[in-house]
Design a protein around this motif. Structure first.
Motif, PDB file in Angstrom:
ATOM      1  N   GLN A   3       0.820  -1.218   0.000  1.00  0.00           N
ATOM      2  CA  GLN A   3       0.000   0.000   0.000  1.00  0.00           C
ATOM      3  C   GLN A   3       0.858   1.276   0.000  1.00  0.00           C
ATOM      4  O   GLN A   3       1.829   1.342   0.768  1.00  0.00           O
ATOM      5  CB  GLN A   3      -0.853   0.005   1.256  1.00  0.00           C
ATOM      6  N   HIS A   4       0.481   2.234  -0.824  1.00  0.00           N
ATOM      7  CA  HIS A   4       1.291   3.458  -0.964  1.00  0.00           C
ATOM      8  C   HIS A   4       0.372   4.665  -1.146  1.00  0.00           C
ATOM      9  O   HIS A   4      -0.823   4.513  -1.372  1.00  0.00           O
ATOM     10  CB  HIS A   4       2.226   3.331  -2.163  1.00  0.00           C
ATOM     11  N   ASP A   5       1.006   5.863  -1.100  1.00  0.00           N
ATOM     12  CA  ASP A   5       0.225   7.066  -1.423  1.00  0.00           C
ATOM     13  C   ASP A   5       0.011   7.143  -2.936  1.00  0.00           C
ATOM     14  O   ASP A   5      -1.088   7.399  -3.405  1.00  0.00           O
ATOM     15  CB  ASP A   5       0.977   8.333  -0.980  1.00  0.00           C
ATOM     16  N   VAL A   6       1.101   6.955  -3.687  1.00  0.00           N
ATOM     17  CA  VAL A   6       1.028   7.089  -5.152  1.00  0.00           C
ATOM     18  C   VAL A   6       1.810   5.958  -5.821  1.00  0.00           C
ATOM     19  O   VAL A   6       2.918   5.624  -5.385  1.00  0.00           O
ATOM     20  CB  VAL A   6       1.622   8.443  -5.627  1.00  0.00           C
ATOM     21  N   ILE A   7       1.217   5.391  -6.876  1.00  0.00           N
ATOM     22  CA  ILE A   7       1.929   4.428  -7.731  1.00  0.00           C
ATOM     23  C   ILE A   7       2.299   5.146  -9.021  1.00  0.00           C
ATOM     24  O   ILE A   7       1.443   5.796  -9.631  1.00  0.00           O
ATOM     25  CB  ILE A   7       1.006   3.231  -8.092  1.00  0.00           C
TER      26      ILE A   7
END
Ligand SMILES: Cc1cc2nc3c(=O)[nH]c(=O)nc-3n(C[C@H](O)[C@H](O)[C@H](O)COP(=O)(O)OP(=O)(O)OC[C@H]3O[C@@H](n4cnc5c(N)ncnc54)[C@H](O)[C@@H]3O)c2cc1C
Length: 432
Positions: A3-7
């Motif tokens: 899980q990340h803020d932006v890919i």
């Protein structure tokens, strides 16, 4: 599930620049790159004697501020391409005649740039159709169409005139775009950017499926999944449309991505014991009007080695795509011998990279709009979706199709994401 803020999908200069800007702003970003290396259409190859050479994007010039600043910030050695001496025109013609034709070609290019693109009489024309309507000599028209073959690497019979003129307006260099290159290779600059991003870069990660909603994005990479609030698809339009979007993209966006076609180019490097052409006061630049789409210039790094890069572009690259290596080599050497003399037939080595139909680029140097019915493709793609931005050199407000354009496009996409991000944080704190 990671899980990340932006890919960021794609590790060319667009994706690397976007990811760098987002990481510097403190966001948790992951960059997914299909190949085993970063750089995309900028790549390098180490020759048997250990010399590392650019097999993709290579040149820059003083008029390209972002890539110049980046090269300097990373301590790269700028090499000035050798241009002293005469250009050779092939088939042979007197120099004055050659230069006079090219002055006329430049004037035609300027006329194209200055055309009112809202004028209904030009909106659905191909470049060839527009050119045939111009009041200019046949040589100038032919030269202008050849320029499209060589620079856009597509037949002008396909390319939309409105697209050509609008993208050319954004190519604003007054210095030659072949002014400089990097001794360490342009690819080493991409690697430096990736090194700074460190663990955030995931190689061998071809994205296949992108599930999206207003709230976020989930992408599939082989067996793995990545989720984020936002994604930047940093791929040329032809590659972006190959992704499986769930739900399918809205019609207008899907049509906008479908409007593009890839270019075709084979980049050849011929190395010699010395730059023998300089003995005859030649610059090493050769411009062929026959066959169309062939161009050579000097890329020697110093006075003691001799190197020519030869570009086979557009329909000519399609003709040579898939042919035997030995046949391509013989073709190039024969052309160089006619232009520069017998010494051209005795290279130390000849190497080449065929970008036509490349698995992860689609082609090169860049995609062009080939659907003349589509007039809003770039705006529509740049609008993106609430959780997805699209970015690529092709879509850049400056120098589309160049490394400079990729850097600008990547940073702009990051800026858009940060804007949304900051907006949603402000909204969240107001609602508390
Ligand atoms: C032979 C050649 C010569 C050139 N010469 C010059 C030059 O001298 N100067 C100049 O300024 N420009 C030059 N260019 C153009 C320049 O290289 C490009 O405009 C620029 O590098 C494009 O960058 P980008 O990041 O937008 O796209 P790309 O470099 O194409 O990056 C996209 C990345 O996405 C990856 N990818 C694709 N699909 C997926 C997927 N499904 N999942 C994950 N990753 C994916 C690709 O592997 C690639 O790394 C040249 C290009 C070529 C090929």
């Amino acid at each position: 599930m990671s899980q990340h803020d932006v890919i960021v999908v794609g590790g060319g200069f667009t994706g690397l620049s976007a990811a760098t800007a987002l990481a510097e702003a403190g966001l948790d970003v992951v960059l997914l790159e299909a190949r085993e290396r970063v750089g995309g259409r900028v790549e390098s190859h180490v020759l048997p004697d250990g010399m590392r050479v650019d097999t993709g994007g290579q040149f820059l010039c003083e008029d390209m501020p972002e890539v110049m600043a980046l090269a300097k910030a990373h301590g790269k050695t700028l090499v000035r391409a050798y241009v002293d001496g005469d250009v050779v025109f092939q088939p042979p013609m007197p120099l004055e005649q050659g230069h006079a034709i090219y002055d006329e070609v430049d004037a035609l290019r300027e006329r194209a740039r200055n055309t009112d693109l809202d004028d209904p009489s030009v909106t659905r024309l191909t470049v060839t159709e527009w050119t045939n309507r111009q009041d200019a000599s046949d040589e100038a028209k032919h030269g202008f169409l050849r320029l499209i073959d060589g620079l856009w690497c597509r037949s002008p019979d396909d390319v939309s005139f409105v697209y050509l003129a609008s993208s050319d307006r954004r190519i604003t260099n007054t210095q030659s775009e072949l002014e400089l290159f990097l001794a360490e290779t342009m690819h080493s600059l991409a690697e430096d950017l990736a090194a700074k991003l460190g663990h955030r870069v995931v190689l061998n990660a071809p994205v296949t499926k992108v599930r999206y909603s207003g709230d976020g994005v989930e992408v599939d990479v082989g067996g793995g999944h990545f989720t984020a609030r936002q994604a930047i698809i940093a791929l040329p339009p032809v590659m972006a449309r190959r992704l499986d979007f769930q739900p399918p993209l809205p019609n207008q966006l899907s049509r906008a991505l479908a409007a593009w076609g890839s270019g075709a180019v084979i980049k050849v490097l011929a190395r010699y014991a010395r730059p023998f052409w300089r003995d005859r006061q030649l610059s090493g630049t050769v411009i062929w009007s026959e066959p169309e789409g062939l161009y050579a210039c000097d890329v020697s790094r110093n006075r003691d080695d001799g190197a020519l890069v030869i570009f086979i572009g557009g329909p000519l690259a399609l003709d040579w795509h898939g042919k035997e290596d030995a046949d391509i080599r013989n073709f190039i050497l024969k052309k160089l011998v006619s232009a520069l003399g017998e010494d051209a037939g005795k290279p130390l080595d000849v190497s080449f990279r065929d970008w036509t139909d490349d698995a992860w680029s689609g082609g090169a140097y860049s995609d062009s709009i080939i659907d003349v019915e589509t007039t809003d493709a770039e705006t529509t793609i740049l609008q993106g979706l609430p959780s997805i931005r699209f970015a690529a050199s092709e879509l850049s407000p400056s120098f589309p199709g160049y490394i400079e354009g990729a850097i600008v496009a990547g940073r702009q996409a990051a800026e858009d994401v940060l804007h949304i991000w900051r907006g949603s944080r402000t909204a969240a704190s107001v609602s508390k």
